[in-house]
Design a protein around this motif. Structure first.
Motif, PDB file in Angstrom:
ATOM      1  N   ALA A   1      43.874  35.779  42.437  1.00  0.00           N
ATOM      2  CA  ALA A   1      42.847  36.316  41.538  1.00  0.00           C
ATOM      3  C   ALA A   1      42.542  37.779  41.854  1.00  0.00           C
ATOM      4  O   ALA A   1      42.445  38.617  40.951  1.00  0.00           O
ATOM      5  N   ALA A   2      42.388  38.093  43.153  1.00  0.00           N
ATOM      6  CA  ALA A   2      42.043  39.460  43.546  1.00  0.00           C
ATOM      7  C   ALA A   2      43.133  40.449  43.160  1.00  0.00           C
ATOM      8  O   ALA A   2      42.843  41.532  42.631  1.00  0.00           O
ATOM      9  N   VAL A   3      44.375  40.100  43.405  1.00  0.00           N
ATOM     10  CA  VAL A   3      45.471  41.000  43.038  1.00  0.00           C
ATOM     11  C   VAL A   3      45.504  41.209  41.530  1.00  0.00           C
ATOM     12  O   VAL A   3      45.683  42.339  41.052  1.00  0.00           O
ATOM     13  N   ASN A   4      45.296  40.151  40.768  1.00  0.00           N
ATOM     14  CA  ASN A   4      45.317  40.300  39.307  1.00  0.00           C
ATOM     15  C   ASN A   4      44.142  41.140  38.809  1.00  0.00           C
ATOM     16  O   ASN A   4      44.288  41.924  37.867  1.00  0.00           O
ATOM     17  N   ILE A   5      42.985  41.001  39.443  1.00  0.00           N
ATOM     18  CA  ILE A   5      41.841  41.858  39.103  1.00  0.00           C
ATOM     19  C   ILE A   5      42.191  43.313  39.384  1.00  0.00           C
ATOM     20  O   ILE A   5      41.980  44.198  38.548  1.00  0.00           O
ATOM     21  N   LEU A   6      42.741  43.575  40.560  1.00  0.00           N
ATOM     22  CA  LEU A   6      43.056  44.958  40.936  1.00  0.00           C
ATOM     23  C   LEU A   6      44.157  45.556  40.070  1.00  0.00           C
ATOM     24  O   LEU A   6      44.078  46.722  39.682  1.00  0.00           O
ATOM     25  N   LEU A   7      45.178  44.782  39.755  1.00  0.00           N
ATOM     26  CA  LEU A   7      46.230  45.298  38.868  1.00  0.00           C
ATOM     27  C   LEU A   7      45.675  45.596  37.481  1.00  0.00           C
ATOM     28  O   LEU A   7      46.053  46.588  36.851  1.00  0.00           O
ATOM     29  N   SER A   8      44.760  44.764  37.007  1.00  0.00           N
ATOM     30  CA  SER A   8      44.114  45.017  35.709  1.00  0.00           C
ATOM     31  C   SER A   8      43.281  46.296  35.764  1.00  0.00           C
ATOM     32  O   SER A   8      43.246  47.065  34.808  1.00  0.00           O
ATOM     33  N   ALA A   9      42.610  46.511  36.892  1.00  0.00           N
ATOM     34  CA  ALA A   9      41.813  47.731  37.056  1.00  0.00           C
ATOM     35  C   ALA A   9      42.713  48.966  37.090  1.00  0.00           C
ATOM     36  O   ALA A   9      42.412  49.981  36.448  1.00  0.00           O
TER      37      ALA A   9
ATOM     38  N   GLU B   1      29.875  58.641  39.828  1.00  0.00           N
ATOM     39  CA  GLU B   1      29.273  58.818  38.503  1.00  0.00           C
ATOM     40  C   GLU B   1      30.016  58.026  37.423  1.00  0.00           C
ATOM     41  O   GLU B   1      29.492  57.811  36.334  1.00  0.00           O
ATOM     42  N   HIS B   2      31.229  57.571  37.744  1.00  0.00           N
ATOM     43  CA  HIS B   2      31.994  56.775  36.780  1.00  0.00           C
ATOM     44  C   HIS B   2      31.480  55.332  36.816  1.00  0.00           C
ATOM     45  O   HIS B   2      31.679  54.618  37.787  1.00  0.00           O
ATOM     46  N   LYS B   3      30.797  54.945  35.779  1.00  0.00           N
ATOM     47  CA  LYS B   3      30.206  53.605  35.710  1.00  0.00           C
ATOM     48  C   LYS B   3      31.233  52.602  35.186  1.00  0.00           C
ATOM     49  O   LYS B   3      32.094  52.939  34.382  1.00  0.00           O
ATOM     50  N   ILE B   4      31.107  51.383  35.639  1.00  0.00           N
ATOM     51  CA  ILE B   4      31.926  50.277  35.154  1.00  0.00           C
ATOM     52  C   ILE B   4      30.971  49.263  34.538  1.00  0.00           C
ATOM     53  O   ILE B   4      30.023  48.820  35.190  1.00  0.00           O
ATOM     54  N   SER B   5      31.212  48.931  33.296  1.00  0.00           N
ATOM     55  CA  SER B   5      30.286  48.062  32.560  1.00  0.00           C
ATOM     56  C   SER B   5      30.498  46.590  32.893  1.00  0.00           C
ATOM     57  O   SER B   5      31.549  46.186  33.403  1.00  0.00           O
ATOM     58  N   LYS B   6      29.515  45.804  32.571  1.00  0.00           N
ATOM     59  CA  LYS B   6      29.625  44.352  32.724  1.00  0.00           C
ATOM     60  C   LYS B   6      30.803  43.838  31.898  1.00  0.00           C
ATOM     61  O   LYS B   6      31.545  42.963  32.348  1.00  0.00           O
ATOM     62  N   GLU B   7      30.994  44.392  30.715  1.00  0.00           N
ATOM     63  CA  GLU B   7      32.083  43.960  29.839  1.00  0.00           C
ATOM     64  C   GLU B   7      33.448  44.207  30.486  1.00  0.00           C
ATOM     65  O   GLU B   7      34.348  43.362  30.396  1.00  0.00           O
TER      66      GLU B   7
ATOM     67  N   SER C   1      38.585  26.354  41.202  1.00  0.00           N
ATOM     68  CA  SER C   1      37.275  26.269  41.853  1.00  0.00           C
ATOM     69  C   SER C   1      36.657  27.623  42.190  1.00  0.00           C
ATOM     70  O   SER C   1      35.609  27.671  42.828  1.00  0.00           O
ATOM     71  N   LEU C   2      37.295  28.703  41.758  1.00  0.00           N
ATOM     72  CA  LEU C   2      36.724  30.025  42.015  1.00  0.00           C
ATOM     73  C   LEU C   2      35.650  30.353  40.992  1.00  0.00           C
ATOM     74  O   LEU C   2      35.753  30.006  39.812  1.00  0.00           O
ATOM     75  N   LYS C   3      34.624  31.038  41.445  1.00  0.00           N
ATOM     76  CA  LYS C   3      33.569  31.575  40.593  1.00  0.00           C
ATOM     77  C   LYS C   3      33.447  33.056  40.932  1.00  0.00           C
ATOM     78  O   LYS C   3      33.888  33.503  41.994  1.00  0.00           O
ATOM     79  N   TYR C   4      32.834  33.814  40.048  1.00  0.00           N
ATOM     80  CA  TYR C   4      32.776  35.265  40.207  1.00  0.00           C
ATOM     81  C   TYR C   4      31.390  35.774  39.833  1.00  0.00           C
ATOM     82  O   TYR C   4      30.781  35.293  38.874  1.00  0.00           O
ATOM     83  N   ILE C   5      30.919  36.756  40.579  1.00  0.00           N
ATOM     84  CA  ILE C   5      29.667  37.431  40.244  1.00  0.00           C
ATOM     85  C   ILE C   5      29.984  38.895  39.974  1.00  0.00           C
ATOM     86  O   ILE C   5      30.391  39.622  40.892  1.00  0.00           O
ATOM     87  N   PRO C   6      29.814  39.363  38.723  1.00  0.00           N
ATOM     88  CA  PRO C   6      29.986  40.790  38.446  1.00  0.00           C
ATOM     89  C   PRO C   6      28.737  41.544  38.904  1.00  0.00           C
ATOM     90  O   PRO C   6      27.620  41.176  38.554  1.00  0.00           O
ATOM     91  N   CYS C   7      28.917  42.563  39.734  1.00  0.00           N
ATOM     92  CA  CYS C   7      27.788  43.336  40.271  1.00  0.00           C
ATOM     93  C   CYS C   7      27.901  44.775  39.781  1.00  0.00           C
ATOM     94  O   CYS C   7      28.755  45.529  40.259  1.00  0.00           O
TER      95      CYS C   7
ATOM     96  N   LEU D   1      34.024  44.372  33.727  1.00  0.00           N
ATOM     97  CA  LEU D   1      34.142  43.407  34.821  1.00  0.00           C
ATOM     98  C   LEU D   1      34.505  42.027  34.290  1.00  0.00           C
ATOM     99  O   LEU D   1      35.313  41.315  34.886  1.00  0.00           O
ATOM    100  N   LEU D   2      33.916  41.652  33.161  1.00  0.00           N
ATOM    101  CA  LEU D   2      34.241  40.351  32.575  1.00  0.00           C
ATOM    102  C   LEU D   2      35.697  40.285  32.112  1.00  0.00           C
ATOM    103  O   LEU D   2      36.332  39.227  32.196  1.00  0.00           O
ATOM    104  N   GLU D   3      36.240  41.414  31.645  1.00  0.00           N
ATOM    105  CA  GLU D   3      37.679  41.458  31.306  1.00  0.00           C
ATOM    106  C   GLU D   3      38.523  41.165  32.541  1.00  0.00           C
ATOM    107  O   GLU D   3      39.487  40.389  32.481  1.00  0.00           O
ATOM    108  N   PHE D   4      38.173  41.794  33.668  1.00  0.00           N
ATOM    109  CA  PHE D   4      38.918  41.570  34.908  1.00  0.00           C
ATOM    110  C   PHE D   4      38.772  40.125  35.385  1.00  0.00           C
ATOM    111  O   PHE D   4      39.739  39.505  35.834  1.00  0.00           O
ATOM    112  N   ILE D   5      37.563  39.605  35.285  1.00  0.00           N
ATOM    113  CA  ILE D   5      37.315  38.223  35.698  1.00  0.00           C
ATOM    114  C   ILE D   5      38.077  37.253  34.792  1.00  0.00           C
ATOM    115  O   ILE D   5      38.603  36.241  35.262  1.00  0.00           O
ATOM    116  N   ASP D   6      38.165  37.571  33.519  1.00  0.00           N
ATOM    117  CA  ASP D   6      38.914  36.709  32.603  1.00  0.00           C
ATOM    118  C   ASP D   6      40.392  36.652  32.990  1.00  0.00           C
ATOM    119  O   ASP D   6      41.021  35.596  32.902  1.00  0.00           O
TER     120      ASP D   6
END
Length: 190
Positions: free
Chosen positions: A104-112, A18-24, A44-50, A26-31
């Motif tokens: 990139a993945a580790v930095n996304i997860l640490l940010s999360a 039930e805990h939603k994660i917004s596009k915004e 050369s990495l690209k990301y798709i927020p789902c 996800l974009l913070e994590f991708i940034d």
């Protein structure tokens, strides 16, 4: 402290759905991933927020959840991730992503984790089905999928047994145990 974030950055596979994660968010994590180090500075990495229900269902049905847990096919309804990030290699920029997707993945997860969330990296992904469903170009290769959400499980680190068994497991209460090799075992002192 970085070590505190790393200790909280476990591989979580059950979430408060039930805990939603917004596009915004996800974009913070991708940034954060975008500004991370890049081998040869290829970037050369690209990301798709789902984050839509449709995209989350597509991803959920095309990943394998836990190889060591033979009697578990993944989270039940109510325990699914709040969002995913697909990490891709844009082969029109470079054919070699080097180690970029790991950084990139580790930095996304640490940010999360810093925001009270958790996640899981998936390499066991039905890349063809996801690519077809999302109409990805031939230049985009799926490297991994990162599931994100508010963790609904307790992950416990423990010392690996002397026999070297590092298989993770769950107890009857649902606690998830992850054996880790000792510092002495991983350091080669020359």
């Amino acid at each position: 402290m970085v070590k505190d974030l790393i200790l909280k950055n476990r591989t979580y596979r059950r979430f408060y759905q039930e805990h939603k994660i917004s596009k915004e968010e996800l974009l913070e994590f991708i940034d954060i991933a975008r500004i991370s180090s890049s081998g040869g500075n290829h970037q050369s990495l690209k990301y798709i927020p789902c984050y839509t229900e449709e995209h989350k269902a597509l991803i959920f049905n095309n990943i394998k959840w836990a190889g060591y847990l033979k009697d578990w096919d993944g989270p039940e309804e109510g325990e699914k991730p709040g969002a995913y990030i697909i990490v891709l290699q844009d082969k029109s920029i470079s054919n070699n992503c080097l180690w970029d997707h790991g950084i990139a993945a580790v930095n996304i997860l640490l940010s999360a984790v810093e925001k009270g969330l958790g996640g899981c990296m998936f390499g066991s992904v039905n890349r063809d089905q996801i690519s077809r469903s999302l109409n990805l170009g031939d230049n985009l290769e799926i490297l991994m999928v990162i599931a994100l959400g508010k963790p609904k499980e307790n992950v416990v680190l423990k010392d690996a047994e002397s026999d070297g068994d590092i298989n993770y497991y769950r107890d009857k209460e649902g606690n998830h145990y992850v054996p880790k090799r000792s510092l002495k075992e991983v350091v080669i002192d020359i």
